[in-house]
Design a protein around this motif. Sequence first.
Motif, short mmCIF file in Angstrom:
data_model
loop_
_atom_site.label_atom_id
_atom_site.label_comp_id
_atom_site.label_asym_id
_atom_site.label_seq_id
_atom_site.Cartn_x
_atom_site.Cartn_y
_atom_site.Cartn_z
N PHE A 46 0.84 -1.20 0.00
CA PHE A 46 0.00 0.00 0.00
C PHE A 46 0.87 1.25 0.00
O PHE A 46 1.80 1.38 0.80
CB PHE A 46 -0.90 0.00 1.23
CG PHE A 46 -1.67 1.26 1.43
CD1 PHE A 46 -1.34 2.15 2.44
CD2 PHE A 46 -2.75 1.57 0.61
CE1 PHE A 46 -2.05 3.33 2.64
CE2 PHE A 46 -3.47 2.74 0.80
CZ PHE A 46 -3.12 3.62 1.81
N VAL A 47 0.55 2.18 -0.88
CA VAL A 47 1.27 3.44 -0.95
C VAL A 47 0.42 4.58 -0.40
O VAL A 47 0.85 5.31 0.50
CB VAL A 47 1.70 3.76 -2.40
CG1 VAL A 47 2.34 5.13 -2.48
CG2 VAL A 47 2.63 2.68 -2.93
N ALA A 48 -0.77 4.75 -0.95
CA ALA A 48 -1.62 5.87 -0.52
C ALA A 48 -3.05 5.65 -1.00
O ALA A 48 -3.29 4.90 -1.95
CB ALA A 48 -1.09 7.18 -1.08
N GLY A 60 0.95 4.97 3.25
CA GLY A 60 1.74 3.90 3.82
C GLY A 60 3.01 4.46 4.44
O GLY A 60 3.41 5.59 4.15
N GLU A 61 3.64 3.64 5.25
CA GLU A 61 4.83 4.12 5.95
C GLU A 61 5.92 4.57 4.98
O GLU A 61 6.63 5.55 5.23
CB GLU A 61 5.37 3.03 6.86
CG GLU A 61 4.53 2.78 8.10
CD GLU A 61 4.41 4.03 8.95
OE1 GLU A 61 3.29 4.33 9.42
OE2 GLU A 61 5.44 4.71 9.16
N SER A 62 6.07 3.89 3.87
CA SER A 62 7.12 4.22 2.92
C SER A 62 6.83 5.49 2.15
O SER A 62 7.73 6.06 1.52
CB SER A 62 7.32 3.06 1.94
OG SER A 62 6.12 2.83 1.21
N SER A 101 -15.05 1.28 2.17
CA SER A 101 -14.03 2.01 2.91
C SER A 101 -13.35 1.16 3.98
O SER A 101 -12.54 1.67 4.75
CB SER A 101 -14.65 3.24 3.58
OG SER A 101 -15.67 2.85 4.48
N ILE A 102 -13.64 -0.14 4.00
CA ILE A 102 -13.05 -1.03 4.99
C ILE A 102 -11.75 -1.59 4.46
O ILE A 102 -11.69 -2.10 3.34
CB ILE A 102 -14.02 -2.16 5.35
CG1 ILE A 102 -15.38 -1.61 5.82
CG2 ILE A 102 -13.40 -3.06 6.40
CD1 ILE A 102 -15.29 -0.72 7.04
N GLY A 103 -10.72 -1.49 5.28
CA GLY A 103 -9.45 -2.13 4.95
C GLY A 103 -8.77 -1.58 3.71
O GLY A 103 -8.17 -2.36 2.95
N ILE A 104 -8.83 -0.29 3.52
CA ILE A 104 -8.33 0.26 2.25
C ILE A 104 -6.82 0.23 2.13
O ILE A 104 -6.29 0.61 1.09
CB ILE A 104 -8.84 1.69 2.03
CG1 ILE A 104 -8.38 2.60 3.16
CG2 ILE A 104 -10.35 1.72 1.87
CD1 ILE A 104 -8.59 4.06 2.86
N ARG A 105 -6.13 -0.20 3.15
CA ARG A 105 -4.69 -0.40 3.03
C ARG A 105 -4.37 -1.78 2.47
O ARG A 105 -3.19 -2.10 2.25
CB ARG A 105 -4.02 -0.22 4.39
CG ARG A 105 -4.15 1.20 4.94
CD ARG A 105 -3.57 1.31 6.34
NE ARG A 105 -3.74 2.66 6.88
CZ ARG A 105 -2.87 3.64 6.74
NH1 ARG A 105 -1.74 3.42 6.08
NH2 ARG A 105 -3.09 4.83 7.25
#
Length: 123
Positions: A46-48, A60-62, A101-105
């Motif tokens: 996941f990025v964004a 995301g953290e990165s 909208s659940i778990g979008i990462r």
Amino acid sequence: VQLQASGGGLVQAGDSLRLFCAASGRTFTAYIMGWFRQAPGKEREFVAAIGPYSGIRYYGESAKGQFTISRDNAKNMLYLQMNSLTPEDTAVYYCAAATGSIGIRLPSAYNYWGQGTLVTVSS
């Protein structure tokens, strides 16, 4: 909805790059939009993500402090501005659309995916 990612390429470390994702089909504002990336031999990361009207953004953290996600609903476009790129950012970048909208990462939350665009960062 159909998604077409573009904007990838070969850049040097420290450069910036902007990715594009063109959406067609159903109403663009019906979706939370996201960016993921997948490096060789690694899982999709996941990025964004961004809410339908840009009021909520997740990173995301990165990506924190380095990448910016945005969208233009009038143009059915999603963007990812990437700054200060490093070789660790080398990956295929995918745009995706989620109706919920659940778990979008998580990749599993997204219903539609673009074909991916390759970003290669040389040292």
